[in-house]
Write a protein that holds these residues in place. Structure first.
Motif, short mmCIF file in Angstrom:
data_model
loop_
_atom_site.label_atom_id
_atom_site.label_comp_id
_atom_site.label_asym_id
_atom_site.label_seq_id
_atom_site.Cartn_x
_atom_site.Cartn_y
_atom_site.Cartn_z
N TYR A 59 0.83 -1.21 0.00
CA TYR A 59 0.00 0.00 0.00
C TYR A 59 0.86 1.26 0.00
O TYR A 59 0.63 2.20 -0.77
CB TYR A 59 -0.92 -0.02 1.22
CG TYR A 59 -1.66 1.28 1.44
CD1 TYR A 59 -2.75 1.63 0.65
CD2 TYR A 59 -1.25 2.18 2.42
CE1 TYR A 59 -3.42 2.82 0.84
CE2 TYR A 59 -1.92 3.37 2.63
CZ TYR A 59 -3.00 3.69 1.83
OH TYR A 59 -3.66 4.88 2.01
N ASP A 63 0.88 3.85 -3.22
CA ASP A 63 0.37 5.21 -3.07
C ASP A 63 1.49 6.25 -3.22
O ASP A 63 1.26 7.34 -3.75
CB ASP A 63 -0.32 5.38 -1.71
CG ASP A 63 -1.84 5.27 -1.85
OD1 ASP A 63 -2.28 4.46 -2.69
OD2 ASP A 63 -2.57 5.99 -1.14
N ASP A 175 -11.12 5.35 0.60
CA ASP A 175 -9.78 5.90 0.35
C ASP A 175 -9.70 7.37 0.76
O ASP A 175 -8.68 7.83 1.30
CB ASP A 175 -9.43 5.78 -1.14
CG ASP A 175 -9.21 4.33 -1.56
OD1 ASP A 175 -8.88 3.51 -0.69
OD2 ASP A 175 -9.35 4.03 -2.76
#
Length: 252
Positions: A59, A63, A175
């Protein structure tokens, strides 16, 4: 003389405030101290992630790459090398559990938290700095930030009983909550307007409860498929490993 000193102090403090605002950090951190200089991302860029955050590596990498266009070389450990980015858990920090310290200087980028949740709060702040309008791409200003949430429960509601949202919108909503350091997703799926969640073992809930008559002339039907609910929960589970989303409050 005193008046001149007072005016000078006000001017200097206002400059500090303006500088802090340029970083576009939401919510506003407890403490922001900027200094002259900037850290330029080297090539290749190395990133060190604490083993307590190993479930969040994918993650964090994804990102970070999405926000900067840079894919870092990631290693698991505690040692910070020169010009690295490090995400480390330090239980000795004098901060609340979800608090963090973020420092950008000539040696690199340091994100420390008392817990994994704190570190990942700091990661969200780092992403916000990277995407700030007045921050030059590929270079971050020197700054030291200390922050922690004021409230344990920080959430927002999505009402799918009265207003229908598609599956991707629900995922995007989660999100967005993560990006602003929220930790509770209140998913409102039932009300007198209708029962919106499919439960295959109890089909009448949606065969009857998801329909509502309008002036006895026609009726409308909205239902969230069980498979879609499962997929959203899987999405939330992945995010739980990667930031502080602690629970989905599904109101039935």
């Amino acid at each position: 003389m005193r008046k001149s000193i007072l005016l000078l102090a006000i001017f200097v403090s206002s400059l500090s405030f303006v500088q802090a605002q340029k970083l576009d950090i939401i919510p506003k951190p407890v403490s922001v101290q900027q200094s002259a200089g900037q850290f330029v991302f080297p090539s290749p860029l190395k990133m060190v992630v604490d083993k307590k955050l190993k479930n969040s590596v994918d993650y964090i990498t994804a990102d970070f790459s999405k926000n900067t266009g840079i894919t870092p070389i990631v290693s698991i450990g505690k040692k910070h090398g020169k010009n690295n980015i490090s995400f480390l858990v330090d239980k000795k920090l004098d901060l609340p559990n979800e608090g963090y310290q973020l420092e950008i200087n000539e040696k690199g980028i340091f994100v420390k938290g008392k817990t994994d949740k704190g570190v990942l709060n700091g990661f969200q702040t780092l992403l916000q700095i990277c995407s700030a309008k007045e921050v030059k791409k590929g270079a971050l200003p020197f700054v030291k930030i200390e922050d922690y949430p004021r409230f344990d429960w920080r959430g927002m509601m999505l009402d799918c009983s009265r207003q229908f949202f598609d599956k991707q919108t629900v995922k995007n909503y989660i999100d967005w909550l993560a990006a602003h350091k929220m930790n509770v997703f209140h998913w409102h799926l039932t009300d007198d307007n209708g029962w919106r969640i499919e439960i295959k073992s109890m089909p009448d809930l949606t065969l009857k409860g998801a329909w509502r008559a309008v002036q006895a002339k026609f009726c409308f039907h909205l239902m969230v498929l069980e498979t879609n609910v499962t997929e959203v929960f899987i999405h939330k589970k992945i995010l739980k490993k990667s930031w502080l989303m602690q629970q989905i409050a599904v109101f039935l």
